[in-house]
Structures are given as C-alpha cells and as structure tokens.
Write an enzyme that holds these catalytic residues in place. Structure first.
Site, PDB file in Angstrom:
ATOM      1  CG  MET A 192      -1.998  -1.064   1.186  1.00  0.00           C
ATOM      2  SD  MET A 192      -3.181  -0.872  -0.160  1.00  0.00           S
ATOM      3  CE  MET A 192      -4.176   0.495   0.396  1.00  0.00           C
ATOM      4  CB  VAL A 197       3.630   0.660   9.482  1.00  0.00           C
ATOM      5  CG1 VAL A 197       4.729   1.560   8.943  1.00  0.00           C
ATOM      6  CG2 VAL A 197       2.967   1.291  10.693  1.00  0.00           C
ATOM      7  CG  ASN A 235      -7.596  -1.474   7.029  1.00  0.00           C
ATOM      8  OD1 ASN A 235      -8.131  -0.462   6.585  1.00  0.00           O
ATOM      9  ND2 ASN A 235      -7.476  -2.590   6.332  1.00  0.00           N
ATOM     10  CB  SER A 271     -11.170   1.196   0.499  1.00  0.00           C
ATOM     11  OG  SER A 271     -11.571   0.002  -0.156  1.00  0.00           O
ATOM     12  N   GLY A 272      -9.096   0.125  -1.639  1.00  0.00           N
ATOM     13  CA  GLY A 272      -8.855  -0.063  -3.066  1.00  0.00           C
ATOM     14  C   GLY A 272      -7.772  -1.103  -3.309  1.00  0.00           C
ATOM     15  N   GLY A 273      -7.157  -1.565  -2.212  1.00  0.00           N
ATOM     16  CA  GLY A 273      -6.116  -2.579  -2.358  1.00  0.00           C
ATOM     17  C   GLY A 273      -4.942  -2.040  -3.148  1.00  0.00           C
ATOM     18  CG  ASN A 301     -12.464  -2.855   5.502  1.00  0.00           C
ATOM     19  OD1 ASN A 301     -12.588  -1.999   4.628  1.00  0.00           O
ATOM     20  ND2 ASN A 301     -11.288  -3.290   5.882  1.00  0.00           N
ATOM     21  CD  GLU A 319     -13.558  -5.495   1.401  1.00  0.00           C
ATOM     22  OE1 GLU A 319     -13.297  -4.278   1.363  1.00  0.00           O
ATOM     23  OE2 GLU A 319     -12.689  -6.356   1.635  1.00  0.00           O
ATOM     24  CE  LYS A 325      -3.953  -8.830   6.243  1.00  0.00           C
ATOM     25  NZ  LYS A 325      -3.231  -7.876   5.390  1.00  0.00           N
TER      26      LYS A 325
HETATM   27  P1  NBP Z   1       1.454  -4.518   5.981  1.00  0.00           P
HETATM   28  O1  NBP Z   1       0.210  -4.363   6.770  1.00  0.00           O
HETATM   29  O2  NBP Z   1       1.830  -5.858   5.503  1.00  0.00           O
HETATM   30  O3  NBP Z   1       2.676  -3.921   6.846  1.00  0.00           O
HETATM   31  C1  NBP Z   1       3.994  -3.984   6.377  1.00  0.00           C
HETATM   32  C2  NBP Z   1       4.693  -2.663   6.617  1.00  0.00           C
HETATM   33  O4  NBP Z   1       4.705  -2.346   8.019  1.00  0.00           O
HETATM   34  C3  NBP Z   1       6.169  -2.729   6.197  1.00  0.00           C
HETATM   35  O5  NBP Z   1       6.532  -1.488   5.657  1.00  0.00           O
HETATM   36  C4  NBP Z   1       6.865  -2.988   7.527  1.00  0.00           C
HETATM   37  O6  NBP Z   1       8.212  -2.599   7.539  1.00  0.00           O
HETATM   38  C5  NBP Z   1       6.063  -2.108   8.413  1.00  0.00           C
HETATM   39  N1  NBP Z   1       6.250  -2.355   9.851  1.00  0.00           N
HETATM   40  C6  NBP Z   1       5.937  -3.423  10.608  1.00  0.00           C
HETATM   41 BR1  NBP Z   1       5.207  -4.970   9.977  1.00  0.00          BR
HETATM   42  N2  NBP Z   1       6.242  -3.284  11.902  1.00  0.00           N
HETATM   43  C7  NBP Z   1       6.803  -2.063  11.978  1.00  0.00           C
HETATM   44  C8  NBP Z   1       7.330  -1.326  13.057  1.00  0.00           C
HETATM   45  N3  NBP Z   1       7.317  -1.801  14.293  1.00  0.00           N
HETATM   46  N4  NBP Z   1       7.863  -0.100  12.790  1.00  0.00           N
HETATM   47  C9  NBP Z   1       7.866   0.393  11.533  1.00  0.00           C
HETATM   48  N5  NBP Z   1       7.368  -0.269  10.460  1.00  0.00           N
HETATM   49  C10 NBP Z   1       6.829  -1.477  10.683  1.00  0.00           C
HETATM   50  O7  NBP Z   1       1.438  -3.504   4.730  1.00  0.00           O
HETATM   51  P2  NBP Z   1       0.278  -3.221   3.655  1.00  0.00           P
HETATM   52  O8  NBP Z   1      -0.394  -4.461   3.204  1.00  0.00           O
HETATM   53  O9  NBP Z   1       0.894  -2.305   2.662  1.00  0.00           O
HETATM   54  O10 NBP Z   1      -0.807  -2.403   4.516  1.00  0.00           O
HETATM   55  C11 NBP Z   1      -0.501  -1.198   5.191  1.00  0.00           C
HETATM   56  C12 NBP Z   1      -1.738  -0.757   5.951  1.00  0.00           C
HETATM   57  O11 NBP Z   1      -2.807  -0.533   5.022  1.00  0.00           O
HETATM   58  C13 NBP Z   1      -2.268  -1.789   6.943  1.00  0.00           C
HETATM   59  O12 NBP Z   1      -2.853  -1.149   8.041  1.00  0.00           O
HETATM   60  C14 NBP Z   1      -3.338  -2.506   6.150  1.00  0.00           C
HETATM   61  O13 NBP Z   1      -4.311  -3.131   6.972  1.00  0.00           O
HETATM   62  C15 NBP Z   1      -3.927  -1.359   5.351  1.00  0.00           C
HETATM   63  N6  NBP Z   1      -4.589  -1.735   4.092  1.00  0.00           N
HETATM   64  C16 NBP Z   1      -4.096  -2.718   3.317  1.00  0.00           C
HETATM   65  C17 NBP Z   1      -4.723  -3.047   2.122  1.00  0.00           C
HETATM   66  C18 NBP Z   1      -4.180  -4.126   1.225  1.00  0.00           C
HETATM   67  O14 NBP Z   1      -4.841  -4.423   0.217  1.00  0.00           O
HETATM   68  N7  NBP Z   1      -3.018  -4.697   1.510  1.00  0.00           N
HETATM   69  C19 NBP Z   1      -5.854  -2.335   1.725  1.00  0.00           C
HETATM   70  C20 NBP Z   1      -6.318  -1.310   2.520  1.00  0.00           C
HETATM   71  C21 NBP Z   1      -5.680  -1.014   3.711  1.00  0.00           C
HETATM   72  P3  NBP Z   1       9.365  -3.699   7.249  1.00  0.00           P
HETATM   73  O15 NBP Z   1       9.476  -3.777   5.757  1.00  0.00           O
HETATM   74  O16 NBP Z   1      10.551  -3.120   7.889  1.00  0.00           O
HETATM   75  O17 NBP Z   1       8.910  -4.983   7.878  1.00  0.00           O
END
Ligand code: NBP
Length: 498
Positions: free
Chosen positions: A33, A94, A122, A148-150, A206, A209, A280
């Site tokens: 994201m 994050v 989220n 939202s939008g992935g 969500n 959804e 989640k």
């Molecule tokens: P993730 O939810 O998988 O989180 C990974 C990121 O968090 C990496 O950059 C990681 O850094 C960082 N991180 C972690 Br884990 N622990 C950390 C800490 N203690 N300090 C600093 N950084 C930390 O990433 P995502 O799927 O891109 O989603 C990001 C947010 O957006 C989440 O809240 C998610 O629920 C929300 N969201 C996701 C989607 C989707 O489709 N994926 C859609 C809408 C909303 P690292 O690389 O150093 O481990």
C-alpha cells in the site's frame, strides 16, 4: 523530467532528489500500500520522500520506481523529516496496531509543532482517537484516514476516508483528492469527521465488504449446488449480472475468479482453492461496534460468523460424515428455469439490507461520538476506488440527498420499491435453500431483518413477560404509561413500579 506511471512526463521545477525541504509529502512504510500510494503521489508530479524500517526495501522501491516521478528515498527518519517542507505531511502505511504507535513515537522525536501525521492503515478507530489526543497534546496534528482499493487502488486512485483535525485536512486535501479515484469528475475523498470518524467509516466499509462477499459466495453455492453448474457457466452468469443493477467491482471480479483455470491441474482454479476464509479483523470490529451501539447489522455479523465456520474445516469434515440433511433431488425443470433470476433478485435484495444496516450503524456511531457524518457524501466517495464500488451507490447518494435524515435506507422510495419487487424471488430462494439444506446465512438473516423491520408488533412482548416472571425486570404496557411488574408466582397481581 521523469516518467510517471501513466507514461506522461513530470516536470517539477527545481526539484532535486533528497534536497532539504524539497518534498511536499512523506510516506512511511513501503509494503504494497505505502509503495503504491507513494508512486501515485509522484505520478501526479508531487515530490514525495519515502522511508521504510527495513532500508533494503526503500532502496528496492527507488531502484524500481524512482524514475516514475519525484520520489526520494530516506534511510533514516531524520533524513526523511529533513527532506519534507514544513509544515510536514507524512502518511504512515505500516501494519495496524503497535507498529503505528512505534512509528509515531519515532517520527515525533524529529517533528515540529504543526506537522501533520496521517495514519492511512486499517487502524482501530478507538486507537485513532487516542493517538489524535496524544499528538494534539504535543502540538502536532493527526489524521486517521481509511484508504480502500487494495494494491491497484493505491496506485491508480483509492477511495480515501480522512478523519481527525479539520485544519490539517485542509492542508492535505489537495494531495489526497488528487491521488484519489474520481467518478463523474468528483474525487472519492472527503473529510469524514473529527477523531476516529475516518477509520470508523472505513471499518464499516470493510464490514459491508464482508457481507457483500458472503452474499456473492452464497449465490454461487446455491446455483452450483442446486443446478450443478460448473465454474465456467457460473462465470458467465456473474458477468451477465454485472451488466444490470448488481454492477460492481466485486461481481466483476467474481466472474474473473470463476473463469480462471489452474495451470497445474487444468481445473477451474476456484475448485482447487481450500474452503477456509481468513480475515484481518475489520469485519469483527464492525460487528462488535454494532453490538455496542445496539444496531442489528445481521448481514455483516453473519459474514464474520460464516468465515469462522469456514475455518472449522476439520470439524466440518467429521460432521459431514455424521449429521444428516434432507435428501438431495435435482431441481425440477420449472424451478431451475427461474432459479438463476431468483438468485439474482435475492442477492440484490440481501445486498440492499446489508448496506442499509451499515449506514444505520454509521448514523448511530455519528450520534454516539458527535461526528456529524454525512452519509450521502460517504456513499459518493465509495462509488470509485474502493472494493465495494458499485452502480448501486448512486442510489444511496440520491436517497440521502433527497432526505439527509433518512432513518433507514430501506424506507427511501427506490429501495422500498426494489425490495417489494425482489421479495417473492428472495423468499423462493431461501425456501429452496432450506428444503435442500444449503446454508445461506446472510441471505436468510437479511430477509429475517427485513421481515422484522417491517413488522409493527414483534414477539418481544412475550420476552418482556418472561423476563418479568423470572427476574422482575418489569414491562411497559401498550395502553398505559409507566413500568409494571406482575407477581406471577405469588398472588398474580400487577403492580405499577414507577
Ligand atoms: P502490511 O500491513 O503488511 O505492513 C507492512 C509494513 O509495516 C512494512 O513497511 C513494515 O516494515 C512495516 N512495519 C511493521 Br510490519 N512493523 C513495523 C514497526 N514496528 N515499525 C515500523 N514499520 C513497521 O502492509 P500493507 O499491506 O501495505 O498495509 C498497510 C496498511 O494498510 C495496513 O494497516 C493494512 O491493513 C492497510 N490496508 C491494506 C490493504 C491491502 O490491500 N493490503 C488495503 C487497505 C488497507 P518492514 O518492511 O521493515 O517490515
């Protein structure tokens, strides 16, 4: 000059990668994201600095996408902060939970009063309220934004639901509206309300959804089981439905998922995917909050329970050999001929209930937390970019435009009439599901809600009688004011309590 994601050239006068104060925006967290949102920002010619805890990821993002627009990488938080013009606007992407608090704590040490942090993950809305208070006490400004939008939405235009500090929102609005999806020339981003309002609305999004996906899965299962249709035939049905009132991103991708073949076995991919759904937690939070508010969001909650039931795979395997169901018989030709259309109507009617419940939940939360949510505007920003984007959301916007204080969407003329014309089919489908032992919990609970909501008198009179009998909980009468208790097991006399 740099190339942005759409291949056009981006000119940013005087922009120098990594120069102090050269960036207008920061992004922390470069998983799916964060990386795609940063690319989206840069593709609009807006200079952005990015940072990720694991620095190799920052280097990878810059190596792969640094030429798409004005993106600078930073290896430390200090470096990131130094690259952004004041007051700084930094988007945190994050993992939700403690990583957000750790990231904020790390950033705050290097920020100045008036700087703006935006949590776009989220996050749980109560955490957002707390973080807003803590940051405000330090002189910083905080926005909790549901996005939202992935993966694809983040890159090409998501739906953005920002809540929190209104003056901070004014400063970041030009960037957020620019990177959001647009429908009919309008951005899918609007200020939602103070405190945790943005994350609350994203949580309900969500939840809806979850309900939408569960309803689609039930429609698929009903047709597959009752008519023995294969995935290819079902893909065509969903593709056809996507040309009518059901037109939506989720119906469109259902057709695509059903049409996909597995490269290893040659079978439809859906047939070799394990039937255990993960989650989640945002659907569970939406249900929990609805329980706290006393709002019956049965479709969302059934969807959450259905995922729990799906996860009990081993138990279901055992039970499938022990518990009996009705004898299975093929649908009569007569019923089979109308079943596809009936399921389409049942899906649409159940979906209307799920949305009506979600909007009623937001209305109740708005009252509870003093957010003054504009429900029509929320429907408007869900028309594009987000996972539940659908033609049908125009109808919701229109209903709230006509009557901003609408008590329940089902009472609006369009929905009232659509429910009336769908209900015979809906009842036939549920009757068929019950006869054949096909579980359709979201379809059935949506109909039960509809039938309950339209009943002037429910059997809660008997519930009150029972509660008064065993616990002296008292009851109200339909013909007199006050609370009453009957001495059921003593002299049988009724006494007025207050
Ligand atoms: P993730 O939810 O998988 O989180 C990974 C990121 O968090 C990496 O950059 C990681 O850094 C960082 N991180 C972690 Br884990 N622990 C950390 C800490 N203690 N300090 C600093 N950084 C930390 O990433 P995502 O799927 O891109 O989603 C990001 C947010 O957006 C989440 O809240 C998610 O629920 C929300 N969201 C996701 C989607 C989707 O489709 N994926 C859609 C809408 C909303 P690292 O690389 O150093 O481990």
């Amino acid at each position: 000059m740099a190339q942005n994601t759409r291949g056009t050239q981006t000119a940013v006068a005087g922009w120098q990668r990594g120069a102090p104060g050269a960036s207008q925006f920061g992004v922390v967290g470069l998983a799916t994201m964060g990386m795609n949102l940063a690319r989206n920002i840069a593709s609009k010619g807006i200079p952005v600095s990015v940072y990720n805890r694991t620095t190799a990821r920052t280097d990878e993002v810059i190596a792969n996408h640094g030429n798409e627009g004005p993106i600078s990488g930073a290896h430390t938080v200090e470096e990131l902060v130094s690259q952004i013009a004041r007051p700084r606007s930094i988007l945190i992407m994050v993992k939700a939970g403690p990583p957000v608090d750790e990231t904020i704590a790390h950033l705050v040490r290097h920020l100045d009063k008036g700087d703006i942090l935006i949590d776009g993950g989220n996050s749980y809305f109560m955490d957002t309220m707390r973080r807003g208070r803590e940051l405000e006490a330090k002189g910083m400004r905080f926005i909790g934004a549901g996005i939202s939008g992935g993966e694809e939405g983040a890159l090409l235009g998501p739906s953005i639901m920002p809540g929190g500090s209104p003056d901070a929102y004014q400063l970041v609005e030009p960037v957020l509206t620019r990177i959001s999806a647009h429908v009919d020339g309008e951005p899918c981003c609007t200020y939602i309300g103070p405190g945790g309002a943005g994350h609350y609305v994203k949580m309900v999004h969500n939840g809806i959804e979850y309900a939408d996906i569960q309803l689609i899965a039930e429609a698929y299962d009903l047709l597959r089981t009752a008519l023995s249709l294969d995935a290819g035939e079902l893909a065509k049905i969903f593709a056809r439905w996507n040309e009518g009132d059901l037109e939506s991103y989720l119906i469109q991708i259902t057709a695509e998922v059903l049409a996909k073949h597995d490269a290893t076995t040659g079978k439809p991919l859906v047939d070799v995917i394990l039937d255990e759904a993960a989650q989640k937690g945002t659907g569970k939070w939406a249900s929990q909050s609805a329980l706290d508010l006393g709002i019956p969001v049965t479709a969302i909650t059934e969807a959450v329970f259905s995922r729990f039931l799906s996860a009990l795979k081993a138990d279901r395997q055992t039970a499938s050999k022990v518990l009996s169901g009705p004898s299975q018989s093929a649908e009569s030709d007569e019923r089979a001929g109308t079943l596809v259309d009936d399921v389409q109507s049942a899906l649409y009617a159940s979906k209307m209930v799920a949305y009506a419940q979600g909007f009623e939940q937001m209305q109740a939360a708005s009252r509870e937390f003093g957010w003054d949510l504009k429900l029509g505007a929320i429907a408007r920003i869900w028309r594009g970019g987000c996972i539940i984007r659908a033609r049908f959301l125009n109808r919701i916007t229109e209903a709230y435009a006509a009557e901003p204080d609408l008590k329940n969407l089902l009472l609006a003329p369009y929905f009232r009439d659509a429910m009336a014309s769908a209900q015979e089919s809906w009842r036939r489908v549920i009757g068929m599901a019950v006869d054949r032992g096909i579980p359709a919990p979201a379809f059935s609970s949506a109909l039960a809600y509809y039938d309950g909501y339209r009943r002037e008198r429910l059997p809660a009179n008997l519930i009150q009688g029972l509660r008064d009998y065993f616990g002296a909980h008292t009851y109200h009468r339909i013909d007199r004011q006050g609370a009453f208790h009957t001495r059921w097991a003593q002299d049988g006399q009724e006494v007025e309590i207050s």
